[in-house]
Design an enzyme around this catalytic site. Structure first.
Site, short mmCIF file in Angstrom:
data_model
loop_
_atom_site.label_atom_id
_atom_site.label_comp_id
_atom_site.label_asym_id
_atom_site.label_seq_id
_atom_site.Cartn_x
_atom_site.Cartn_y
_atom_site.Cartn_z
N MET A 86 -36.42 0.36 26.61
CA MET A 86 -36.99 0.63 27.92
C MET A 86 -35.89 1.05 28.89
O MET A 86 -35.74 0.52 29.98
CB MET A 86 -37.76 -0.58 28.46
CG MET A 86 -38.81 -0.20 29.49
SD MET A 86 -39.87 -1.59 29.94
CE MET A 86 -40.90 -0.79 31.18
N VAL A 93 -34.69 17.03 20.44
CA VAL A 93 -33.96 18.26 20.74
C VAL A 93 -34.47 18.86 22.04
O VAL A 93 -35.65 19.17 22.16
CB VAL A 93 -34.12 19.30 19.61
CG1 VAL A 93 -33.35 20.58 19.95
CG2 VAL A 93 -33.64 18.74 18.28
N ILE A 146 -38.47 20.58 26.35
CA ILE A 146 -38.70 21.94 25.84
C ILE A 146 -39.36 21.88 24.46
O ILE A 146 -38.81 21.27 23.54
CB ILE A 146 -37.37 22.71 25.74
CG1 ILE A 146 -36.68 22.75 27.09
CG2 ILE A 146 -37.61 24.11 25.23
CD1 ILE A 146 -35.29 23.36 27.05
N LYS A 182 -28.20 18.02 17.36
CA LYS A 182 -29.39 18.83 17.63
C LYS A 182 -29.37 20.12 16.81
O LYS A 182 -30.42 20.57 16.32
CB LYS A 182 -29.46 19.14 19.13
CG LYS A 182 -29.67 17.89 19.98
CD LYS A 182 -29.50 18.18 21.46
CE LYS A 182 -29.70 16.92 22.29
NZ LYS A 182 -29.41 17.13 23.73
#
Length: 449
Positions: free
Chosen positions: A21, A140, A144, A213
């Protein structure tokens, strides 16, 4: 069972456990609670938060205390938990918790790029064996949507290249250096003050985050398992304000790029036409890109990814690459998909690594280069420098001399050459009496010869 779908009773809740959290986990919990009615309508059944695993249950987190627990393993094992959201980060204990969930047939949504870059195969196998889903859009580029298009929208196409800015911290630093002329140290300090950089920024500024990524993107784009160890990596800590100035003189700027592309078979190997295999090149480094390139205008903490496919052409995905709310948006998108699959009896696409393309070594990679040299200002130096480039098979495109006397500099821009040839050239230049210092070497990307 519901007569309408034959799989799940629309009145029976789907239980959700959230692991972690921090900024992202807090936003995930908020969206689950604030938009419960909308989420129920989109899924077909209620999504009910069963618990949140945290380190300290005494801290006020704005939710009922009975939802908090320090025992993540027990939370994952609960019978009333159907879906697990992992936003803890790191390798352990996240890896074990995700495996426990998948082995129990519970679907998992993760934003953990470091874990997925190295253990996607293991996690995907557990998901497949237990008919569970593994989603990781948020791993990643934050909000987006680029993972799902690679897995689904472009699954009928051939992706040839993926290039992007996938780390907001480094993009903020380089953008600020470009705009203000400040040096790296001052700009990093400002990024830290504003909360864009961590107290220990190593993972970002040395390219580890972007490399993880890039490994995920390459695996998805080329149907080949790629890990972070396969990614050639350089960070931005050696970039100077002088590099940005010389880039500007060329009509370019500097960005930390993640580049994943298909490249030809290695020297002496059969070509693809002869039955040989293409290779995959995956690398992360700072590079010059022309101002006219679509990635050059991506500034601040924003991210962007350009995908080049054989039939779809060039596609660009742009937006907030990090932050609690943007990343939580991607997590909730995955959670809705996983919940729908539970409700309707569907499955997420599994791992696709059928191509098994070999990884190309960085030495074989072709690029253009921008080489900045401090030299002695005397006759014959330019000819001697040009001779070293020629001796190692590196063709020069342009040369500029800046300054005189002890401050004389040569800025050399090459045509395409291999990394190994360029490295040999730079090593030879460093040994020349007339070369005081090889100040910097940067690749040029997105340029036409």
């Amino acid at each position: 069972m519901s007569a309408s779908n034959g799989t799940w009773d629309s009145e029976r809740p789907l239980g959700v456990a959230v692991l972690g959290m921090g900024n992202v986990g807090t936003e995930v919990v908020r969206i689950l609670r604030d938009h419960a009615d909308d989420l129920r309508a989109r899924v077909g059944a209620p999504l009910v938060l069963r618990g949140v695993a945290v380190r300290d249950v005494s801290k006020d987190r704005g939710i009922p205390a009975e939802l908090l627990t320090t025992d993540a393993e027990a939370l994952v094992a609960r019978d009333d938990v159907d879906l697990v959201v992992e936003v803890v980060g790191g390798i352990n204990p996240a890896r074990g918790l995700i495996l426990s969930a998948l082995n129990a047939g519970k679907s998992v949504v993760s934003a953990n790029k470091a874990l997925l870059a190295d253990y996607t195969g293991e996690l995907a196998a557990a998901a497949e064996a237990n008919r569970a889903d593994l989603y990781f859009e948020a791993a990643v580029a934050g909000a987006i949507p680029v993972v799902r298009p690679l897995i689904q929208s472009l699954s009928g196409d051939r992706v040839n290249k993926v290039i992007g800015i996938v780390n907001g911290t480094t993009n903020f630093i380089l953008s600020a250096m470009d705009e203000t002329g400040a040096d790296y140290g001052d700009t990093l300090a400002e990024a830290t003050r504003l909360g864009y950089a961590e107290a220990d920024p190593t993972a970002d500024v040395e390219g580890f985050d972007a490399a993880a990524k890039a490994a995920i993107l390459a695996s998805l784009a080329f149907h080949t398992r790629v890990t972070a160890a396969d990614v050639y990596r350089e960070g931005i800590s050696k970039i100077t304000s002088e590099d940005l100035e010389t880039a500007s003189a060329l009509g370019a700027t500097v960005k930390l790029l993640a580049i994943c592309e298909r490249v030809p078979a290695g020297p002496g190997e059969p070509t693809a036409a002869e039955g040989g295999k293409e290779r995959v090149s995956v690398r992360v480094y700072p590079a010059l890109i022309p101002r006219k390139h679509p990635l050059a205008s991506v500034n601040g903490a924003f991210n962007a990814v350009v995908v080049e496919a054989e039939n779809a052409g060039r596609l660009m995905f742009y937006g907030q690459g990090a932050g609690g709310a943007p990343t939580a948006s991607a997590v909730l998108g995955d959670l809705v998909m996983a919940a729908r699959n539970k409700f309707y009896g569907g499955r997420a696409p599994g791992e696709s690594v059928y191509a098994e393309l070999p990884i190309a070594p960085i030495g074989d990679t072709l690029a253009r280069y921008h080489v900045n040299l401090q030299v002695a200002d005397r006759p014959g130096v330019l000819a001697a420098v040009a001779g070293e480039f020629a001796q190692h098979g590196v063709s020069i495109s342009t040369v500029r001399q800046q300054g005189h006397g002890e401050g004389a500099r040569l800025v050399v821009v090459t045509h395409e050459a291999t990394e190994s040839a360029l490295a040999d050239t730079v090593a030879a230049l460093a040994e020349m009496d007339s070369v005081t210092h090889v100040t910097s070497v940067l690749r040029l990307e997105g340029t036409e010869e």
